[in-house]
Design a protein around this motif. Structure first.
Motif, mmCIF file in Angstrom:
data_model
loop_
_atom_site.group_PDB
_atom_site.id
_atom_site.type_symbol
_atom_site.label_atom_id
_atom_site.label_comp_id
_atom_site.label_asym_id
_atom_site.label_seq_id
_atom_site.Cartn_x
_atom_site.Cartn_y
_atom_site.Cartn_z
ATOM 1 N N GLU A 140 -7.030 -6.903 -13.963
ATOM 2 C CA GLU A 140 -6.289 -6.956 -12.704
ATOM 3 C C GLU A 140 -5.037 -6.107 -12.868
ATOM 4 O O GLU A 140 -4.258 -6.284 -13.798
ATOM 5 C CB GLU A 140 -5.932 -8.402 -12.381
ATOM 6 C CG GLU A 140 -5.400 -8.579 -10.968
ATOM 7 C CD GLU A 140 -5.296 -10.041 -10.571
ATOM 8 O OE1 GLU A 140 -4.605 -10.325 -9.586
ATOM 9 O OE2 GLU A 140 -5.896 -10.881 -11.251
ATOM 10 N N GLU A 141 -4.803 -5.186 -11.938
ATOM 11 C CA GLU A 141 -3.738 -4.206 -12.092
ATOM 12 C C GLU A 141 -2.780 -4.216 -10.909
ATOM 13 O O GLU A 141 -3.082 -4.746 -9.844
ATOM 14 C CB GLU A 141 -4.325 -2.796 -12.206
ATOM 15 C CG GLU A 141 -5.283 -2.597 -13.343
ATOM 16 C CD GLU A 141 -5.829 -1.181 -13.335
ATOM 17 O OE1 GLU A 141 -5.095 -0.284 -13.792
ATOM 18 O OE2 GLU A 141 -6.943 -0.977 -12.859
ATOM 19 N N THR A 142 -1.630 -3.584 -11.135
ATOM 20 C CA THR A 142 -0.670 -3.348 -10.064
ATOM 21 C C THR A 142 -0.840 -1.921 -9.584
ATOM 22 O O THR A 142 -0.778 -0.989 -10.396
ATOM 23 C CB THR A 142 0.765 -3.559 -10.575
ATOM 24 O OG1 THR A 142 0.908 -4.897 -11.054
ATOM 25 C CG2 THR A 142 1.768 -3.306 -9.451
ATOM 26 N N PRO A 143 -1.097 -1.698 -8.277
ATOM 27 C CA PRO A 143 -1.263 -0.333 -7.782
ATOM 28 C C PRO A 143 -0.035 0.525 -8.086
ATOM 29 O O PRO A 143 1.087 0.023 -8.180
ATOM 30 C CB PRO A 143 -1.439 -0.532 -6.272
ATOM 31 C CG PRO A 143 -1.961 -1.936 -6.135
ATOM 32 C CD PRO A 143 -1.292 -2.713 -7.226
ATOM 33 N N GLU B 62 -4.013 6.862 1.029
ATOM 34 C CA GLU B 62 -2.969 7.786 1.451
ATOM 35 C C GLU B 62 -1.958 7.031 2.309
ATOM 36 O O GLU B 62 -2.314 6.357 3.271
ATOM 37 C CB GLU B 62 -3.567 8.951 2.237
ATOM 38 C CG GLU B 62 -4.451 9.866 1.387
ATOM 39 C CD GLU B 62 -4.893 11.106 2.130
ATOM 40 O OE1 GLU B 62 -4.071 12.036 2.271
ATOM 41 O OE2 GLU B 62 -6.046 11.136 2.595
ATOM 42 N N LEU B 63 -0.675 7.160 1.957
ATOM 43 C CA LEU B 63 0.392 6.454 2.655
ATOM 44 C C LEU B 63 0.981 7.349 3.753
ATOM 45 O O LEU B 63 0.864 8.578 3.706
ATOM 46 C CB LEU B 63 1.480 6.045 1.666
ATOM 47 C CG LEU B 63 0.998 5.139 0.504
ATOM 48 C CD1 LEU B 63 2.147 4.853 -0.446
ATOM 49 C CD2 LEU B 63 0.401 3.854 1.039
ATOM 50 N N PRO B 64 1.625 6.741 4.763
ATOM 51 C CA PRO B 64 2.183 7.528 5.878
ATOM 52 C C PRO B 64 3.183 8.589 5.441
ATOM 53 O O PRO B 64 3.325 9.623 6.104
ATOM 54 C CB PRO B 64 2.864 6.454 6.751
ATOM 55 C CG PRO B 64 2.117 5.191 6.450
ATOM 56 C CD PRO B 64 1.751 5.287 5.005
ATOM 57 N N ASP B 65 3.912 8.367 4.321
ATOM 58 C CA ASP B 65 4.915 9.345 3.884
ATOM 59 C C ASP B 65 4.311 10.474 3.060
ATOM 60 O O ASP B 65 5.033 11.305 2.497
ATOM 61 C CB ASP B 65 6.019 8.641 3.087
ATOM 62 C CG ASP B 65 5.494 7.954 1.824
ATOM 63 O OD1 ASP B 65 4.276 8.051 1.572
ATOM 64 O OD2 ASP B 65 6.298 7.329 1.109
ATOM 65 N N GLY B 66 2.975 10.515 2.954
ATOM 66 C CA GLY B 66 2.312 11.592 2.232
ATOM 67 C C GLY B 66 2.034 11.285 0.771
ATOM 68 O O GLY B 66 1.330 12.047 0.101
ATOM 69 N N GLN B 67 2.583 10.171 0.257
ATOM 70 C CA GLN B 67 2.290 9.790 -1.115
ATOM 71 C C GLN B 67 0.923 9.107 -1.205
ATOM 72 O O GLN B 67 0.315 8.790 -0.184
ATOM 73 C CB GLN B 67 3.382 8.866 -1.666
ATOM 74 C CG GLN B 67 4.756 9.510 -1.728
ATOM 75 C CD GLN B 67 5.738 8.660 -2.503
ATOM 76 O OE1 GLN B 67 5.983 8.881 -3.686
ATOM 77 N NE2 GLN B 67 6.345 7.686 -1.829
ATOM 78 N N VAL B 68 0.469 8.915 -2.425
ATOM 79 C CA VAL B 68 -0.852 8.334 -2.650
ATOM 80 C C VAL B 68 -0.696 7.065 -3.479
ATOM 81 O O VAL B 68 0.008 7.064 -4.499
ATOM 82 C CB VAL B 68 -1.776 9.333 -3.374
ATOM 83 C CG1 VAL B 68 -3.129 8.691 -3.667
ATOM 84 C CG2 VAL B 68 -1.951 10.595 -2.544
ATOM 85 N N GLN B 69 -1.352 5.996 -3.046
ATOM 86 C CA GLN B 69 -1.354 4.746 -3.796
ATOM 87 C C GLN B 69 -2.654 4.663 -4.588
ATOM 88 O O GLN B 69 -3.740 4.615 -4.015
ATOM 89 C CB GLN B 69 -1.232 3.544 -2.857
ATOM 90 C CG GLN B 69 -1.122 2.221 -3.591
ATOM 91 C CD GLN B 69 -1.033 1.032 -2.638
ATOM 92 O OE1 GLN B 69 -1.798 0.944 -1.680
ATOM 93 N NE2 GLN B 69 -0.098 0.131 -2.914
ATOM 94 N N MET B 70 -2.523 4.671 -5.925
ATOM 95 C CA MET B 70 -3.691 4.527 -6.791
ATOM 96 C C MET B 70 -3.932 3.034 -6.978
ATOM 97 O O MET B 70 -3.133 2.340 -7.616
ATOM 98 C CB MET B 70 -3.453 5.223 -8.132
ATOM 99 C CG MET B 70 -3.204 6.715 -8.010
ATOM 100 S SD MET B 70 -2.919 7.526 -9.618
ATOM 101 C CE MET B 70 -4.530 7.334 -10.362
ATOM 102 N N LEU B 71 -5.022 2.529 -6.414
ATOM 103 C CA LEU B 71 -5.279 1.092 -6.444
ATOM 104 C C LEU B 71 -5.639 0.621 -7.844
ATOM 105 O O LEU B 71 -5.467 -0.557 -8.160
ATOM 106 C CB LEU B 71 -6.391 0.753 -5.447
ATOM 107 C CG LEU B 71 -6.067 1.110 -3.988
ATOM 108 C CD1 LEU B 71 -7.225 0.734 -3.085
ATOM 109 C CD2 LEU B 71 -4.794 0.415 -3.530
#
Length: 241
Positions: free
Chosen positions: A104-107, A139-148
């Motif tokens: 179990e990880e933290t994105p 993909e986040l609204p500010d253009g960054q990417v969340q690695m799940l």
């Protein structure tokens, strides 16, 4: 003769008992690996077998691969086909797949530029869209990417270091995501069918049980995957022989 030149010092040699203590591999298994051709025979001094650092390093790799579920035949073929410089990378990939992959990880949030730089510009918008569709990134609204799953990202980087194109690595992860999603749905539906009823109190209790069942499902996949991976690898190597 150059007086400043120091004479070469031979690497120290140790007995099989000392090798077993140093590596954590039993004397019996050391002899079995030697008989199986995974470990070179020792240098004989009379009836005493002497081992070197090379034996210890190879034993450490054998033990690591065995811990990840690889069979004797698969390890023998890996040693025969892969250069020695690649063995630690193979162990690292195997460990990541069968270990941290299911934790179990933290994105983790990274910029699109940083993500592209990880694979020398191989991360194109099309590949990012595929990874996002598979549920591996967002993909986040500010253009960054969340690695799940940061561990999945590390696995992809290690595969890229072995020379696998990022497109192929994402394709492998897409297949894995589809398969694990099917497994998860089957687990949850089976548990729900077995636990749920029209009783409201029973439904609340079932929801709690389903939440407790999550680590059991994760553990089941983590336990089964190395076994299945070994079986499929052995089958693949038999076909390639």
């Amino acid at each position: 003769m150059n007086a400043s030149a120091a004479p070469a010092v031979a690497a120290p040699e140790i007995s099989i008992e000392m090798l077993a203590t140093r590596t954590g591999v039993t004397v019996r298994n050391i002899r079995a690996y030697t008989s199986a051709g995974l470990l070179p025979p020792p240098r004989l001094q009379g009836r005493l077998g002497l081992y070197t650092d090379d034996h210890a390093q190879r034993l450490s790799l054998i033990r690591a691969l065995r811990d990840q579920g690889f069979g004797i035949e698969a390890i023998r073929r890996i040693f025969g086909r892969a250069p020695a410089s690649a063995w630690p990378d193979l162990v690292a990939v195997a460990r990541s797949v069968s270990g941290s992959l299911f934790a179990e990880e933290t994105p983790m949030i990274v910029s699109a530029e940083a993500l592209a730089a990880k694979w020398n510009g191989q991360m194109t918008p099309a590949l990012l869209a595929r990874a996002t569709k598979a549920g591996l990134m967002r993909e986040l609204p500010d253009g960054q990417v969340q690695m799940l799953s940061p561990a999945l990202g590390e696995v992809a980087e290690q595969l890229a270091a072995l020379g696998l194109p990022l497109e192929d690595a994402i394709g492998m992860q897409e297949t894995m995501a589809r398969t694990l999603r099917t497994v998860a749905r089957h687990w949850l539906r089976t548990l729900a069918d077995g636990l749920l009823s029209g009783d409201t109190g029973q439904a609340e209790r079932a929801a709690q049980l389903l939440e407790k069942a999550r680590p059991l499902a994760t553990g089941a996949v983590q336990a089964a995957f190395p076994v299945i991976l070994q079986q499929e690898l052995d089958a693949l190597l038999r076909k390639a022989a």
